[in-house]
Design a protein around this motif. Sequence first.
Motif, mmCIF file in Angstrom:
data_model
loop_
_atom_site.group_PDB
_atom_site.id
_atom_site.type_symbol
_atom_site.label_atom_id
_atom_site.label_comp_id
_atom_site.label_asym_id
_atom_site.label_seq_id
_atom_site.Cartn_x
_atom_site.Cartn_y
_atom_site.Cartn_z
ATOM 1 N N GLN A 178 5.208 24.635 9.710
ATOM 2 C CA GLN A 178 4.736 24.199 8.512
ATOM 3 C C GLN A 178 4.618 22.719 8.397
ATOM 4 O OE1 GLN A 178 3.613 26.248 6.244
ATOM 5 N NE2 GLN A 178 4.368 28.004 7.451
ATOM 6 N N VAL A 179 3.637 22.332 7.808
ATOM 7 C CA VAL A 179 3.588 20.826 7.985
ATOM 8 C C VAL A 179 3.507 20.280 6.516
ATOM 9 C CG1 VAL A 179 1.886 18.708 8.384
ATOM 10 C CG2 VAL A 179 2.156 20.642 10.031
ATOM 11 N N ILE A 180 4.161 19.353 6.040
ATOM 12 C CA ILE A 180 3.936 18.763 4.722
ATOM 13 C C ILE A 180 3.499 17.108 4.831
ATOM 14 C CG2 ILE A 180 5.476 17.890 2.650
ATOM 15 C CD1 ILE A 180 7.140 20.191 3.016
ATOM 16 N N GLN A 181 2.597 16.917 4.166
ATOM 17 C CA GLN A 181 2.155 15.577 4.175
ATOM 18 C C GLN A 181 2.226 15.082 2.697
ATOM 19 O OE1 GLN A 181 -1.093 14.193 6.571
ATOM 20 N NE2 GLN A 181 -2.175 13.213 4.743
ATOM 21 N N GLU A 187 0.916 -0.992 0.052
ATOM 22 C CA GLU A 187 -0.106 0.079 0.017
ATOM 23 C C GLU A 187 0.692 1.224 -0.160
ATOM 24 O OE1 GLU A 187 -2.835 -0.372 3.320
ATOM 25 O OE2 GLU A 187 -3.494 -2.288 2.479
ATOM 26 N N SER A 188 0.244 2.503 -0.263
ATOM 27 C CA SER A 188 0.886 3.598 -0.383
ATOM 28 C C SER A 188 1.434 3.873 1.143
ATOM 29 C CB SER A 188 0.064 4.860 -0.947
ATOM 30 O OG SER A 188 -0.965 4.852 0.047
ATOM 31 N N VAL A 189 2.666 4.578 1.323
ATOM 32 C CA VAL A 189 2.915 5.009 2.601
ATOM 33 C C VAL A 189 2.742 6.843 2.614
ATOM 34 C CG1 VAL A 189 5.246 5.638 3.860
ATOM 35 C CG2 VAL A 189 4.815 3.415 2.854
ATOM 36 N N THR A 190 2.445 7.086 3.728
ATOM 37 C CA THR A 190 2.077 8.542 3.835
ATOM 38 C C THR A 190 3.114 9.158 4.916
ATOM 39 O OG1 THR A 190 -0.401 8.171 3.523
ATOM 40 C CG2 THR A 190 0.413 10.425 4.834
ATOM 41 N N ALA A 191 3.626 9.867 4.808
ATOM 42 C CA ALA A 191 4.698 10.751 5.792
ATOM 43 C C ALA A 191 4.351 12.105 6.043
ATOM 44 C CB ALA A 191 6.156 10.708 5.096
ATOM 45 N N LYS A 192 4.133 12.427 7.224
ATOM 46 C CA LYS A 192 3.543 13.762 7.666
ATOM 47 C C LYS A 192 4.722 14.562 8.460
ATOM 48 C CE LYS A 192 -0.411 14.654 9.069
ATOM 49 N NZ LYS A 192 -1.712 14.722 10.046
ATOM 50 N N LEU A 193 5.412 15.480 7.964
ATOM 51 C CA LEU A 193 6.538 16.186 8.445
ATOM 52 C C LEU A 193 6.071 17.640 8.929
ATOM 53 C CD1 LEU A 193 8.988 15.328 5.496
ATOM 54 C CD2 LEU A 193 8.707 14.227 7.677
ATOM 55 N N SER A 194 6.222 17.849 10.294
ATOM 56 C CA SER A 194 5.832 19.095 10.797
ATOM 57 C C SER A 194 7.173 19.437 11.681
ATOM 58 C CB SER A 194 4.456 18.903 11.737
ATOM 59 O OG SER A 194 4.860 18.146 12.937
ATOM 60 N N GLY A 195 6.890 20.793 12.113
ATOM 61 C CA GLY A 195 8.071 21.407 13.060
ATOM 62 C C GLY A 195 9.087 21.938 11.911
#
Length: 218
Positions: free
Chosen positions: A145-148, A77-85
């Motif tokens: 900021q948050v990148i998903q 399945e797809s992988v989701t990465a959420k990067l904040s800070g």
Amino acid sequence: MSLPDATAGAALGAQVIKPVWFAYLNIDGDPVRCNTSGSDIFVDGTGDADLDGFTFTGIGAQFVDISPVKVSQGGSESVTAKLSGLPEIDSDTLNLIGDPANWQGNEARLWRIIRDASNTQQGGFQPYYTGRMTALDVGGDDTQQVIQVTIETYLAAFAQASGKTYLSQSLYDSGDQSAKAAIAIANGVSGIVGNTPTGRNFYGPGVRIEPRTNNPQL
């Protein structure tokens, strides 16, 4: 997802381990490179062209959420990465991200290293996931900021009824041993403990994950 090397694998059996995650998002004009140690890390000597010679911006591990790699006979399945800070993203970068032509289908990679209780790296970089970006969103507030990003395997991102299976992934990325790892896990001989970076303890009975700060000793 590849198998950890022998040194890193042995370290996983320790009572205290400190995983550090590295991410690379190939956004045209402004690639993103970050790690979860809390401090900037310059990488060299790995033999990986996407790692060597680059500085990965340090963000705290509490600001990172990476979904597990779920594999099956038909693929992953797809992988989701959420990067904040993350530091404030300027308007030029927002404009780049706002145009899917600058990132959609581009490469994204995730790696992991293992540190022991004294913050000493054990073994090398373990490739966790390599694929193509299919979705990328930016959010946040005045403080961060948050990148998903959603990452698909090469086959999932591009193939249209190609007749290939997940076992073909290594043909497109020689370093991706996901299929081998999945088969090893199914046969009960992987020796892998804890490849899922979530808040729960997936590192096995009796293993304590020491809380991480934003400024560990490198």
